[in-house]
Enzyme design. Structure first.
Site, PDB file in Angstrom:
ATOM      1  N   GLY A  15      87.504  -9.938 -73.008  1.00  0.00           N
ATOM      2  CA  GLY A  15      88.906  -9.673 -73.336  1.00  0.00           C
ATOM      3  C   GLY A  15      89.709 -10.921 -73.027  1.00  0.00           C
ATOM      4  O   GLY A  15      89.257 -12.048 -73.292  1.00  0.00           O
ATOM      5  N   ALA A  16      90.904 -10.730 -72.436  1.00  0.00           N
ATOM      6  CA  ALA A  16      91.760 -11.880 -72.138  1.00  0.00           C
ATOM      7  C   ALA A  16      91.099 -12.788 -71.093  1.00  0.00           C
ATOM      8  O   ALA A  16      90.948 -13.992 -71.301  1.00  0.00           O
ATOM      9  CB  ALA A  16      93.121 -11.384 -71.653  1.00  0.00           C
ATOM     10  N   GLY A  18      87.839 -12.607 -69.731  1.00  0.00           N
ATOM     11  CA  GLY A  18      86.483 -13.022 -70.116  1.00  0.00           C
ATOM     12  C   GLY A  18      86.521 -14.036 -71.245  1.00  0.00           C
ATOM     13  O   GLY A  18      85.761 -15.017 -71.255  1.00  0.00           O
ATOM     14  N   ASN A 109      91.158  -7.356 -60.870  1.00  0.00           N
ATOM     15  CA  ASN A 109      92.163  -7.167 -59.830  1.00  0.00           C
ATOM     16  C   ASN A 109      91.859  -5.900 -59.040  1.00  0.00           C
ATOM     17  O   ASN A 109      91.209  -4.983 -59.542  1.00  0.00           O
ATOM     18  CB  ASN A 109      93.552  -6.994 -60.466  1.00  0.00           C
ATOM     19  CG  ASN A 109      94.226  -8.327 -60.753  1.00  0.00           C
ATOM     20  OD1 ASN A 109      94.074  -9.286 -59.991  1.00  0.00           O
ATOM     21  ND2 ASN A 109      94.985  -8.381 -61.840  1.00  0.00           N
ATOM     22  N   LYS A 199      96.296 -10.792 -53.092  1.00  0.00           N
ATOM     23  CA  LYS A 199      96.623 -10.734 -54.522  1.00  0.00           C
ATOM     24  C   LYS A 199      97.426  -9.477 -54.855  1.00  0.00           C
ATOM     25  O   LYS A 199      98.269  -9.464 -55.762  1.00  0.00           O
ATOM     26  CB  LYS A 199      95.358 -10.827 -55.378  1.00  0.00           C
ATOM     27  CG  LYS A 199      95.685 -11.136 -56.835  1.00  0.00           C
ATOM     28  CD  LYS A 199      94.571 -11.846 -57.532  1.00  0.00           C
ATOM     29  CE  LYS A 199      95.018 -12.454 -58.854  1.00  0.00           C
ATOM     30  NZ  LYS A 199      95.533 -11.506 -59.824  1.00  0.00           N
ATOM     31  N   ASN A 203     100.376  -7.933 -57.597  1.00  0.00           N
ATOM     32  CA  ASN A 203     100.014  -6.915 -58.590  1.00  0.00           C
ATOM     33  C   ASN A 203     100.659  -5.556 -58.329  1.00  0.00           C
ATOM     34  O   ASN A 203     101.006  -4.844 -59.271  1.00  0.00           O
ATOM     35  CB  ASN A 203      98.486  -6.773 -58.690  1.00  0.00           C
ATOM     36  CG  ASN A 203      97.825  -7.999 -59.291  1.00  0.00           C
ATOM     37  OD1 ASN A 203      96.986  -8.634 -58.658  1.00  0.00           O
ATOM     38  ND2 ASN A 203      98.199  -8.363 -60.508  1.00  0.00           N
ATOM     39  N   SER A 269      98.817  -7.295 -67.166  1.00  0.00           N
ATOM     40  CA  SER A 269      97.743  -6.650 -67.944  1.00  0.00           C
ATOM     41  C   SER A 269      97.890  -5.130 -67.956  1.00  0.00           C
ATOM     42  O   SER A 269      97.523  -4.466 -68.922  1.00  0.00           O
ATOM     43  CB  SER A 269      96.379  -7.061 -67.409  1.00  0.00           C
ATOM     44  OG  SER A 269      96.240  -6.667 -66.067  1.00  0.00           O
ATOM     45  N   GLU A 281      94.722   0.716 -64.296  1.00  0.00           N
ATOM     46  CA  GLU A 281      93.860   0.408 -63.134  1.00  0.00           C
ATOM     47  C   GLU A 281      94.521   0.919 -61.841  1.00  0.00           C
ATOM     48  O   GLU A 281      94.806   0.144 -60.928  1.00  0.00           O
ATOM     49  CB  GLU A 281      93.614  -1.105 -63.056  1.00  0.00           C
ATOM     50  CG  GLU A 281      92.797  -1.646 -64.233  1.00  0.00           C
ATOM     51  CD  GLU A 281      92.468  -3.122 -64.082  1.00  0.00           C
ATOM     52  OE1 GLU A 281      93.406  -3.940 -64.104  1.00  0.00           O
ATOM     53  OE2 GLU A 281      91.280  -3.447 -63.929  1.00  0.00           O
TER      54      GLU A 281
END
Ligand SMILES: NC(=O)C1=CN([C@@H]2O[C@H](COP(=O)(O)OP(=O)(O)OC[C@H]3O[C@@H](n4cnc5c(N)ncnc54)[C@H](OP(=O)(O)O)[C@@H]3O)[C@@H](O)[C@H]2O)C=CC1
Ligand SMILES: CC(C)(CO)C(=O)C(=O)O
Length: 318
Positions: A15-16, A18, A109, A199, A203, A269, A281
């Site tokens: 995706g973005a 990878g 994440n 992180k 997020n 994302s 997520e």
């Protein structure tokens, strides 16, 4: 002197994230194999394309693209670029593509996202976490927009080198060197679990609020109420981390806040997942850190409320 064979790299989920790191590694001359799902035909036909504010417009065509893991050759390094919401089905796919002694880097994440994979992977595989400090999204099948940043930091999670400091450090350094050879800033991290808490300081507020308020970073940073809420949520994540034994300097939250002011409007994302009716997520970014903080005797009420509101939105969007 014999030359070491260059490693073969597999991208699990193009995706973005990878797509970006895989394309950069392939363009640097590495042998990169890409596993895709819905975008397989488009990428196989037309290649991968990157529009990057940092690197310019780059393409990769042809792409060593696969629709099935069973067709991929054994890879020495596997970069996992899927969303955490699919991790239950991921271990058999990884195990199928991994060479003996392979290094698997989870680029996702969230807190402890490696744990559930570890249980189902052969003990011989080295599992690492890769924290991506980058702003990328897919704008069309096989097309990645890179808006800012790019650093990826690596830390060892588990595997047969867990009790061997030198070997563990060697593996992490080897991984970071691969990215650096592709022109990407990459450092080894001593404590992956702690870095994942760090992180989350970014997020937790921005991913969730972008969905809840339907706003990118520019709008979120322009309004007094959302600025206060972001800072309060950041402070809660710092408290949660501290309760779990991880010191995060208060200045770190300030740093993240100031960094966001310098971003051109960024939609995290999680917003793209919501827009495309994909699951959010929430377990990795909210439920797991909330549970860890609670187990350490620390309640995080604003983060809990944000999680509850997002759970409602996620269920209605399914
Ligand atoms: N985007 C960003 O800037 C950042 C993202 N992250 C994290 O990185 C992770 C990936 O995010 P992102 O790249 O944005 O997500 P994307 O949705 O863009 O990419 C996920 C990709 O994985 C593919 N995929 C999922 N399951 C499989 C499977 N079983 N087999 C093959 N392919 C599969 C998806 O295919 P399909 O199209 O069929 O769904 C999709 O191409 C997330 O954990 C995110 O939080 C971290 C930092 C920054
Ligand atoms: C915006 C940024 C850089 C924050 O760390 C990011 O990596 C993300 O979207 O997860």
């Amino acid at each position: 002197m014999t030359q070491a064979t260059p490693p073969r790299i597999g991208i699990i989920g193009t995706g973005a994230i990878g797509g970006f790191y895989g394309l950069m590694l392939a363009r640097a001359g590495f042998d990169v194999h890409f596993l895709l799902r819905s975008e397989y035909a488009a990428v196989n036909d037309r290649g991968l394309h990157l529009n990057s504010v940092v690197h310019g417009a780059l393409s990769l065509h042809p792409v060593q693209a696969y629709a099935r893991a069973s067709d991929m050759p054994p890879c020495d390094w596997l970069l996992v670029g899927t969303k955490t919401t699919g991790n239950l089905e991921l271990a058999p796919i990884i195990a199928q593509v991994a060479a003996p002694d392979a290094k698997v880097v989870v680029l996702q994440n969230g807190l402890d996202v490696e744990d559930s994979l570890r249980e189902h992977l052969p003990g011989s595989l080295h599992l690492l976490g890769g924290l991506c400090y980058i702003c990328v999204h897919r704008s069309a099948p096989g097309v990645v927009e890179h808006q800012a940043l790019g650093r990826i930091n690596l830390g060892y999670h588990s595997g047969s080198a867990i009790n061997d400091d030198l070997r563990r450090q060697g593996i992490v350094e080897e991984g970071a060197a691969l990215f650096r050879q592709a022109g990407i800033d990459s450092q080894a991290m001593a404590n992956l679990h702690q870095a994942r808490w760090h992180k989350l300081v970014w997020n937790v507020p921005y991913n969730g609020l972008s969905v809840l308020l339907g706003a990118g970073t520019t709008a979120l940073m322009a309004d007094e109420s959302s600025r206060e809420l972001i800072q309060a949520l950041m402070a809660e994540v710092v408290l949660g981390a501290q309760a779990c034994g991880h010191e995060i300097a208060e200045s770190y939250a300030e740093q993240m806040f100031t960094m966001t002011e310098s971003l051109t409007d960024y939609w995290p994302s999680m917003y793209h997942d919501h827009l495309h009716k994909r699951p959010l997520e929430l377990a990795a970014i909210y439920a797991r850190p909330l549970a860890a903080a609670k187990a350490a005797g620390c309640e995080l009420p604003r983060m809990q409320a944000l999680y509850q509101a997002l759970s409602f939105i996620d269920r209605r969007n399914a």
